[in-house]
Scaffold this active site. Structure first.
Site, PDB file in Angstrom:
ATOM      1  N   SER A 189       1.940   3.125  -5.463  1.00  0.00           N
ATOM      2  CA  SER A 189       2.255   2.987  -4.050  1.00  0.00           C
ATOM      3  C   SER A 189       0.942   3.003  -3.244  1.00  0.00           C
ATOM      4  O   SER A 189       0.109   2.123  -3.438  1.00  0.00           O
ATOM      5  CB  SER A 189       3.232   4.071  -3.604  1.00  0.00           C
ATOM      6  OG  SER A 189       3.800   3.734  -2.374  1.00  0.00           O
ATOM      7  N   ASP A 191      11.884  -3.808  -5.514  1.00  0.00           N
ATOM      8  CA  ASP A 191      11.149  -2.943  -4.594  1.00  0.00           C
ATOM      9  C   ASP A 191      11.206  -3.540  -3.191  1.00  0.00           C
ATOM     10  O   ASP A 191      10.689  -4.632  -2.952  1.00  0.00           O
ATOM     11  CB  ASP A 191       9.698  -2.813  -5.067  1.00  0.00           C
ATOM     12  CG  ASP A 191       8.916  -1.736  -4.334  1.00  0.00           C
ATOM     13  OD1 ASP A 191       9.328  -1.339  -3.232  1.00  0.00           O
ATOM     14  OD2 ASP A 191       7.884  -1.310  -4.875  1.00  0.00           O
ATOM     15  N   HIS A 194      11.126   0.823  -6.000  1.00  0.00           N
ATOM     16  CA  HIS A 194       9.822   1.431  -5.736  1.00  0.00           C
ATOM     17  C   HIS A 194       9.674   2.675  -6.603  1.00  0.00           C
ATOM     18  O   HIS A 194      10.105   3.759  -6.234  1.00  0.00           O
ATOM     19  CB  HIS A 194       9.713   1.769  -4.255  1.00  0.00           C
ATOM     20  CG  HIS A 194       8.327   2.107  -3.822  1.00  0.00           C
ATOM     21  ND1 HIS A 194       7.324   1.174  -3.776  1.00  0.00           N
ATOM     22  CD2 HIS A 194       7.773   3.274  -3.416  1.00  0.00           C
ATOM     23  CE1 HIS A 194       6.206   1.750  -3.353  1.00  0.00           C
ATOM     24  NE2 HIS A 194       6.463   3.028  -3.133  1.00  0.00           N
TER      25      HIS A 194
END
Length: 179
Positions: free
Chosen positions: A33, A115, A147
């Protein structure tokens, strides 16, 4: 997330090397991330420092990120990263996509196909660019994830793939006995 955060990557490496904690010829960088963003920032800003990297669902291009993420994610991301309406130049300078031609390190990119926080286009841009340039790259797309990895089998696969990647590009060669 600004420029000083990226400089911290090099400061950390310098500390580890100076204190003989890390071998400067066998350094890797990894993150997911925001950490994936920092991984790509490290590989683009310090191309001679890292031999391998692992980018897990990271932002590489703030323009495409803001254009494709969920509206709620874009709203909270303007506070963290910058406002694409008023800080477009800053976000462009901070986007690793514009410096991918600097990457020398073997890079594995892992992303969930579903995602919506960091859309898969972010991973595809990295993979396509590195392939075109002949930089070793592996793309691991999880068709049943968003995600991050929620499923145990995908967590295991991710760990195995990343470990293999770093062993392949960072491990010390085996010493053979002279006869």
């Amino acid at each position: 997330m600004r420029v000083n955060a990226v400089k911290d990557i090099k400061s950390s490496v310098d500390y580890l090397v100076a204190n003989k904690i890390a071998n400067p010829s066998r350094l890797g960088i990894m993150g997911g991330s925001y950490g994936g963003y920092m991984t790509m920032a490290g590989l683009t800003e310090y191309p001679d420092v890292f031999k391998a990297g692992a980018d897990l669902f990271g932002v590489v291009n703030f323009e495409t990120f803001f254009a494709n993420t969920e509206p709620w994610m874009a709203a909270i991301s303007t506070v963290e990263y910058g406002d694409p309406q008023t800080q477009a130049d800053l976000l462009r300078r901070l986007s690793p996509i514009h410096k991918l031609d600097q990457v020398k390190a073997a890079t594995i990119v892992l992303h969930g196909a579903n995602d919506t926080n960091v859309p898969v286009v972010e991973a595809e841009q990295v993979v396509n660019n590195l392939k075109q340039r002949g930089v070793p790259v592996q793309y691991v797309l999880f068709p049943d994830e968003g995600h991050g990895w929620r499923k145990t089998t995908n967590r295991i696969r991710s760990t195995v793939e990343i470990t293999r990647w770093f062993v392949k590009y960072l491990a010390e060669p085996l010493q053979t006995e002279a006869k």
